[in-house]
Design a protein around this motif. Sequence first.
Motif, PDB file in Angstrom:
ATOM      1  N   ILE A 105     -59.351 -17.610 -26.817  1.00 13.06           N
ATOM      2  CA  ILE A 105     -59.309 -18.456 -25.628  1.00 13.06           C
ATOM      3  C   ILE A 105     -60.139 -19.712 -25.864  1.00 13.06           C
ATOM      4  O   ILE A 105     -61.182 -19.666 -26.518  1.00 13.06           O
ATOM      5  CB  ILE A 105     -59.826 -17.663 -24.411  1.00 13.06           C
ATOM      6  N   SER A 106     -59.651 -20.816 -25.334  1.00 17.29           N
ATOM      7  CA  SER A 106     -60.313 -22.106 -25.528  1.00 17.29           C
ATOM      8  C   SER A 106     -61.800 -22.028 -25.196  1.00 17.29           C
ATOM      9  O   SER A 106     -62.190 -21.572 -24.132  1.00 17.29           O
ATOM     10  CB  SER A 106     -59.657 -23.152 -24.631  1.00 17.29           C
ATOM     11  N   PRO A 107     -62.649 -22.478 -26.122  1.00 17.31           N
ATOM     12  CA  PRO A 107     -64.093 -22.457 -25.845  1.00 17.31           C
ATOM     13  C   PRO A 107     -64.442 -23.311 -24.629  1.00 17.31           C
ATOM     14  O   PRO A 107     -65.434 -23.047 -23.962  1.00 17.31           O
ATOM     15  CB  PRO A 107     -64.718 -23.038 -27.107  1.00 17.31           C
ATOM     16  N   VAL A 108     -63.626 -24.320 -24.339  1.00 16.95           N
ATOM     17  CA  VAL A 108     -63.897 -25.126 -23.146  1.00 16.95           C
ATOM     18  C   VAL A 108     -63.763 -24.236 -21.911  1.00 16.95           C
ATOM     19  O   VAL A 108     -64.629 -24.211 -21.045  1.00 16.95           O
ATOM     20  CB  VAL A 108     -62.930 -26.327 -23.054  1.00 16.95           C
ATOM     21  N   ALA A 109     -62.691 -23.448 -21.885  1.00 20.27           N
ATOM     22  CA  ALA A 109     -62.494 -22.543 -20.756  1.00 20.27           C
ATOM     23  C   ALA A 109     -63.619 -21.522 -20.698  1.00 20.27           C
ATOM     24  O   ALA A 109     -64.151 -21.206 -19.631  1.00 20.27           O
ATOM     25  CB  ALA A 109     -61.140 -21.839 -20.882  1.00 20.27           C
ATOM     26  N   ARG A 110     -63.993 -21.008 -21.880  1.00 19.21           N
ATOM     27  CA  ARG A 110     -65.017 -19.964 -21.917  1.00 19.21           C
ATOM     28  C   ARG A 110     -66.361 -20.490 -21.435  1.00 19.21           C
ATOM     29  O   ARG A 110     -67.105 -19.806 -20.751  1.00 19.21           O
ATOM     30  CB  ARG A 110     -65.161 -19.422 -23.340  1.00 19.21           C
ATOM     31  N   TYR A 112     -66.785 -23.228 -19.544  1.00 15.37           N
ATOM     32  CA  TYR A 112     -66.673 -23.752 -18.185  1.00 15.37           C
ATOM     33  C   TYR A 112     -67.002 -22.689 -17.146  1.00 15.37           C
ATOM     34  O   TYR A 112     -67.595 -22.978 -16.113  1.00 15.37           O
ATOM     35  CB  TYR A 112     -65.258 -24.293 -17.964  1.00 15.37           C
ATOM     36  N   ALA A 113     -66.632 -21.448 -17.466  1.00 18.34           N
ATOM     37  CA  ALA A 113     -66.893 -20.364 -16.520  1.00 18.34           C
ATOM     38  C   ALA A 113     -68.375 -20.268 -16.185  1.00 18.34           C
ATOM     39  O   ALA A 113     -68.746 -19.945 -15.055  1.00 18.34           O
ATOM     40  CB  ALA A 113     -66.402 -19.048 -17.095  1.00 18.34           C
TER      41      ALA A 113
END
Lengths: 273, 259, 342
Positions: A105-110, A112-113
């Motif tokens: 999963i995109s580190p940005v998404a990870r 951002y959480a």
Amino acid sequence: MFQNNREGLALALPAALFTAILFLLPVGLLLSEAFKIGGQWSLQGYVDFASKPLNQTVFLRTLKLGFLVALTSAIIGYACAFCIVNLDGKNRGRVFGLVVLPLMISPVARTYAWIVILGRTGIVNDAILALGLSDTPIRILFTETAVFLGLLQLFLPLMIISLVSALENLPKDVIPAARVLGASWIQVFTKIILPLTKDGLVMGGTLVFTGSLTAYITPAILGGSKVLMLETLLYQRVNVANDFVSAGIIATILITMSFGANLLLKRIAKARS
Amino acid sequence: MTSKWTSRLIIGLTLTFLIGPFFIIIFAGMSAGDFMTFPPDGLSLKWYMKVFTVESFRESFALSLFLAIFGTIAALILGVPAAYAISRYNIPYAETIKTVVAAPIIVPGIIVGLALLRYLVVPLSFTVTLALFMAHTALVLPYAVRVVSSSLNNLRSDMEEAAVLLGCSRIGAFMRVVLPNIQSGVLAAFILGFVTSFNQVPVSLFLSGPGVRTLPIDMLSYMEITYDPSVAALSALLALLSVAIVFLAEKFLGFSRYV
Amino acid sequence: MSNAFVSLQKLSLAYGQTVVVPELNLDIREGELIALLGPSGCGKTTTMRAIAGLMTPQSGKIHIGGVDMTHTPANKRGIGLVFQSYALFPHLTAFENVAFGLRLKKMPVSEIKSRVEEGLNTVGLSHLADRKPAEMSGGQQQRLSLARSLVMEPKVLLLDEPLSNLDARLRLDMRTELQRLQRATGITMIFVTHDQAEALALADRIVLMKDGVIEQVGTPDELYNNPASKFAADFFGFENIFAIKGSNIIGSNGSLTANFDAENGHLAWRPSAISVGSGPFQGTVMGVSFAGEQREYVIKTDFGQIKAANPAADPVYEIGTLVAFDLPSKSAWHLPNVGNDS
């Protein structure tokens, strides 16, 4: 094994040349810039860089966070990997899949959480206010704690994967054998599991430490300019000041530390056996 | 029996830490309000809808998709023969070649981006897109070589010899006997490469220009300007997409053993 | 030389700097069934691979059917090879595995079909034509591999340890099967093995190799009864081999004075030639084991260790017993000093 080595070389060379010329050469040139001040070969860039307190702080912080993340993930990793390999086949596959999943999963998404969790109006602060532990929201975001948590979440799977495969390769029944011979669980771990899985630990440790050193997104999002790490510092130096000397120096430091960590861990692993 | 529960607890806590945050962004993206909060102020799907209308997201998504697909294909074109050579031939300088091909893994991406910008884009007028394509190819290459190599090592080389003795040329033996037996490895390499490339951020930090931005970079810059839940929604969508790909890959290929 | 079908002349084989076979000369007649026998690392497999064209000799010549094939690529030699691992194509059915080489020859489809069916029939696998190799037993896989090579009608068929992956019963079946196929097709067959029993049972002639050099070539009878060297004697079951010096034989611990006819070289006895219970010599029983028709003894003597065997029906001597035994001159095999034996 085929004997015609010229044929083999012809198959392997395109990949090697591609990487060497279009990837490593430019990187090498960039690194060499740090040794050139005003067109002259010199170490002055390094001297200047090392004398700036900000650079020192960032360097030590990066090293500290990398070490802490690697250590913490080793501790959690062993506990978790040990539990995973003791599951039966079907559940083991499922849990392992769930551990691997975040890596895809995109580190940005990870990352951002964590803003949602740690922000001023995030879950953690909501809980603190609701429980009356504090009257005002606590700043967690843009602290080293936030960066630490983000990095740990990002890289823990790598450690677990390495340790699971190391534990799976453990000879069958060595642990019961040691127990029968009278070893305590602590002895089982230090005398049996650790020596036999050290290659996995070295592998996982290198991946996590190197990953943490060279992470950009996590310190950028969760640390901002308050908690600079080497990568975010590099970005800032280039973007704000066009300072390619510092960029080259930081790059050299990062690559050297990645290599160094790997060599050091390998040596430790050898010394213990 | 206590050890069983301890074990479940440890796994449960670890998985919550690793995966829990994704559930949180999925909900955070469902906020009806204009700012990021959790729990969200009411539920709506408006931010999920908005994501698809943002022009820059659409453009950067297209670029990221292009890089991931063609970068990975290029990496496989270079990587499959290299993996084959490494596993089947006793080539001179094999260690050097392996090290060179694997090097992109340890070179921090941000440096790669900067180096390509300074030495290829600026002086040699490579376009940013071309530089990005090359960087992504080089970054995916080590994974492609590693995954395909492990497939090849599981395949006994006497099968190729058997094919040759039955009249095949060396290339014929590769096409007729080797490729059909490593196709799931190649597919796994493609998926791993695709995901790696698609999620790649640092390389693109310096390699972006007007209208040329990868999706993660676009998300980062959007976040700097606006604090609305659309990035959460987009993150959630990307996460779900990854989950779907990995789920299918795991189901049909047993993907996790290649990672 | 003129009637040699496969002829290896001054063949030298090496992997990189490691010379495996320094210089090898061997002639094989058409239709012969030859065993290349020797311990692992003796160069037998390397020699076979060179005949197949899977490795290029450093020097020397390989003639097959009167044609110099030293530099002919493996896919143009018309030689079949049954691999030890069978090397079947896992993605293809049994039928397609056998058809593989025929399709490459661009043979008409109908002919391929009939040839494959005939091939599968010969090895008794017609009913499994649609199975993949993974769905077949070890013995079936082996026969499939054999059929795949045979349909190509090779000039020479090479077999690498053809019986080693089979269990005891299948091994016996396969031996008979190979002999039958060889008689039926008349193909020259060369098989590699480390098992002397297998070589004795199957081959017309045995080529015994050691350290890349041929020790002895001969019929099974010749090698079994008249081994030419200490190595060959040892390989074919002469477990008691002693050097002769004057009228003594020399063991590992000392010498034994006796009047043997020979004057130099070695004397060798099979365990079955030495019986326990009576005789001029004495020793202590160190081990006894029952082996069906006979009982085997390990006996410690002043000059070294002896392996002996009595018929199983004879009285048993327990471990520790002092026993008498004989080294009968008439059943000793005499090895004169030759070449590398010393």
